[in-house]
Write an enzyme that holds these catalytic residues in place. Structure first.
Site, PDB file in Angstrom:
ATOM      1  CB  THR A  85     -98.746 -18.269  18.739  1.00 49.33           C
ATOM      2  OG1 THR A  85     -97.833 -17.172  18.658  1.00 49.33           O
ATOM      3  CG2 THR A  85     -98.268 -19.377  17.816  1.00 49.33           C
ATOM      4  CE  LYS A 144     -94.015 -17.859  18.804  1.00 48.70           C
ATOM      5  NZ  LYS A 144     -95.091 -18.574  18.107  1.00 48.70           N
ATOM      6  CE1 TYR A 165    -113.922 -33.450  23.604  1.00 49.73           C
ATOM      7  CE2 TYR A 165    -113.871 -34.918  25.501  1.00 49.73           C
ATOM      8  CZ  TYR A 165    -113.383 -34.535  24.256  1.00 49.73           C
ATOM      9  OH  TYR A 165    -112.353 -35.218  23.692  1.00 49.73           O
ATOM     10  CD  GLU A 206    -116.490 -33.366  19.787  1.00 46.11           C
ATOM     11  OE1 GLU A 206    -117.620 -33.686  19.393  1.00 46.11           O
ATOM     12  OE2 GLU A 206    -115.540 -34.161  19.867  1.00 46.11           O
ATOM     13  CG  ASP A 258     -97.727 -17.370  11.241  1.00 45.36           C
ATOM     14  OD1 ASP A 258     -97.916 -16.779  12.321  1.00 45.36           O
ATOM     15  OD2 ASP A 258     -97.284 -18.531  11.168  1.00 45.36           O
ATOM     16  NE  ARG A 283     -96.430 -23.371  24.544  1.00 45.60           N
ATOM     17  CZ  ARG A 283     -95.460 -22.461  24.383  1.00 45.60           C
ATOM     18  NH1 ARG A 283     -95.129 -21.654  25.364  1.00 45.60           N
ATOM     19  NH2 ARG A 283     -94.825 -22.371  23.245  1.00 45.60           N
TER      20      ARG A 283
HETATM   21  N1  PLP Z   1     -95.837 -19.247  13.120  1.00 50.14           N
HETATM   22  C1  PLP Z   1     -94.750 -18.578  13.504  1.00 50.14           C
HETATM   23  C2  PLP Z   1     -94.312 -17.388  12.713  1.00 50.14           C
HETATM   24  C3  PLP Z   1     -94.039 -18.992  14.634  1.00 50.14           C
HETATM   25  O1  PLP Z   1     -92.936 -18.326  15.003  1.00 50.14           O
HETATM   26  C4  PLP Z   1     -94.498 -20.109  15.364  1.00 50.14           C
HETATM   27  C5  PLP Z   1     -93.802 -20.587  16.569  1.00 50.14           C
HETATM   28  O2  PLP Z   1     -92.749 -20.240  16.923  1.00 50.14           O
HETATM   29  C6  PLP Z   1     -95.623 -20.784  14.896  1.00 50.14           C
HETATM   30  C7  PLP Z   1     -96.275 -20.329  13.777  1.00 50.14           C
HETATM   31  C8  PLP Z   1     -96.090 -22.065  15.515  1.00 50.14           C
HETATM   32  O3  PLP Z   1     -96.653 -21.973  16.701  1.00 50.14           O
HETATM   33  P1  PLP Z   1     -96.840 -23.280  17.614  1.00 50.14           P
HETATM   34  O4  PLP Z   1     -95.524 -23.554  18.222  1.00 50.14           O
HETATM   35  O5  PLP Z   1     -97.915 -22.851  18.576  1.00 50.14           O
HETATM   36  O6  PLP Z   1     -97.314 -24.384  16.710  1.00 50.14           O
END
Ligand code: PLP
Length: 416
Positions: free
Chosen positions: A225, A228, A53, A55, A199, A234
């Protein structure tokens, strides 16, 4: 990694793990959002940091015994800052969706307007889809791509922004294959006094290596993320300007998460170290070359690709001229050992459970060290299955897929 203990204590889970190893070895995985993590990443994620843990943040914890967790998190932060040139990084988000949630919760009030790319045109659920928390808490306005070109219609984004005055403009996508013009979007956000969130979940590896322009100089917040194109465990991550650091950190913990996953942060740190290496630049360059070649080879066989190609690791195939739905294409290809996902295409007249398209990407096959000649072979397999109404070809192609996979082995050190 031989799983002896799991075999003894939990044969059902052992069995599922062994089957998954076999699946990942034997199939050609073309899921654009997946990758095969390195042994070092897997070892870090499988480490005893899972017990801890922690936090809080390095040197500001709510638990004792965090001195080694502090090393892990500090290294992950330092490496991510170097990789992306960001002023501030939070490596604790458990997922990409939680990274986005933390940004929204920090700077928006329920009911505020967000303007993002529509899910059906390639955006992500967490960018305001009605079924997602983002669409439940906020008023979503969506932009999309031009019907003819398949490219983001920036004039439309500007018109929508001026008309609706969103509090936040979102860029980034799950199924868009072209370079995104972050500068123009940032100008639009400025014109309407909106925050700008990008994002980069899909393209993070390309951004880290300069193969896709970086949004970091333009965006207030960048989320991603780590699993990918970035090839890590993950998880999620937030990059932002220093002025937003406190609010973001406070929203991740204690706002929406409890203890960070220290074993995952360790794996993130390892993945970032790998991503800072020369060989990662070569890897990402090959990912893009492979995607271009796959797109070219598929188009030469009569497949229609949205926007007529790709600049990234993925492409979206419009199956309208092939008399097969995305759902059926996904099933029949999988029977032959080729894993893809059905995906809505822009202006799709079929529901998301059926779709008129499939999305394919090259991060995994490139992790297996396949190059352009193999992409042409894979395009041939896909065409033989889809163009020949599938069934008669399945067994023959399946054997060829397995033999190609044997030529490019993976996870050989795992000996169940
Ligand atoms: N943002 C985009 C552009 C994504 O393609 C994805 C997942 O495919 C996510 C966010 C979300 O990621 P997670 O599945 O880890 O919540």
């Amino acid at each position: 990694m031989n799983f002896e203990e799991i075999k003894k204590c939990d044969p059902e889970i052992y069995d599922a793990i062994i089957k998954e190893i076999e699946r990942e070895r034997k199939k050609i995985v073309l899921i654009a959002s997946e990758n095969y993590a390195s042994r070092a990443v897997l070892e870090a994620q499988g480490s005893i940091f899972t017990n801890k843990y922690a936090e809080g943040y390095p040197e500001r914890r709510y638990y004792g015994g965090c001195e080694f967790a502090d090393i892990v998190e500090s290294l992950a932060i330092k490496r991510a800052r170097e990789l992306f040139g960001a002023e501030h990084v939070n490596v604790q988000p458990h997922s990409g969706s939680q990274a986005n949630m933390a940004v929204y919760f920090s700077f928006l009030k329920p009911g505020d307007k967000i303007l993002g790319m529509s899910l059906s045109h390639g955006g992500h659920l967490s960018h305001g889809a009605a079924v997602n928390f983002s669409g439940i808490f906020y008023q979503t306005i969506s932009y999309g791509v031009d019907k003819k070109t398949g490219l983001i219609d920036y004039d439309n984004v500007r018109d929508l922004a001026k008309k609706n005055r969103p509090r936040m403009l979102l860029a980034g996508a799950s199924a868009y294959s072209r370079i995104i013009d972050f500068k123009t979007l940032s100008d639009i956000a400025d014109e309407v006094d909106a925050y700008f969130l990008v994002d980069i979940a899909h393209i993070a590896g390309l951004v880290a290596t300069g193969l896709h322009p970086s949004p970091v100089p333009y965006a207030d917040f960048v989320t991603t993320t780590t699993h990918k194109t970035l090839k890590g465990p993950r998880g999620g991550m937030i990059l932002c300007r220093s002025e937003y650091a406190k609010a973001i950190d406070r929203m991740i913990f204690p706002g929406i998460q409890g203890g960070p996953l220290v074993h995952v942060m360790a794996a993130k740190a390892v993945a970032f170290k790998e991503a800072l290496s020369e060989s990662f630049v070569d890897y990402q360059a090959q990912v893009v070359k492979n995607a271009r070649e796959l797109a070219r080879a598929l188009m030469s066989k009569g497949f229609k690709i949205i926007s007529d190609g790709t600049d990234t690791h993925l492409m979206l195939i419009d199956l309208a001229n092939k008399a097969i739905t995305g759902k059926d294409a996904e099933s029949v290809l999988d029977l032959a050992g080729i894993t893809v996902n059905k995906n809505s295409i822009p202006y799709d007249d079929k529901p998301p459970t059926v779709t008129s398209g499939i999305r394919i990407g090259t991060p995994v096959v490139t992790s297996r060290k396949m190059k352009e000649p193999e992409m042409a072979v894979i395009a041939g397999f896909i065409s033989q299955i889809i163009d020949n109404d599938g069934r008669p070809e399945i067994e023959r192609i399946k054997e060829k897929v397995e033999s190609l996979c044997k030529e490019y082995p993976v996870y050989e050190y795992i000996k169940p």
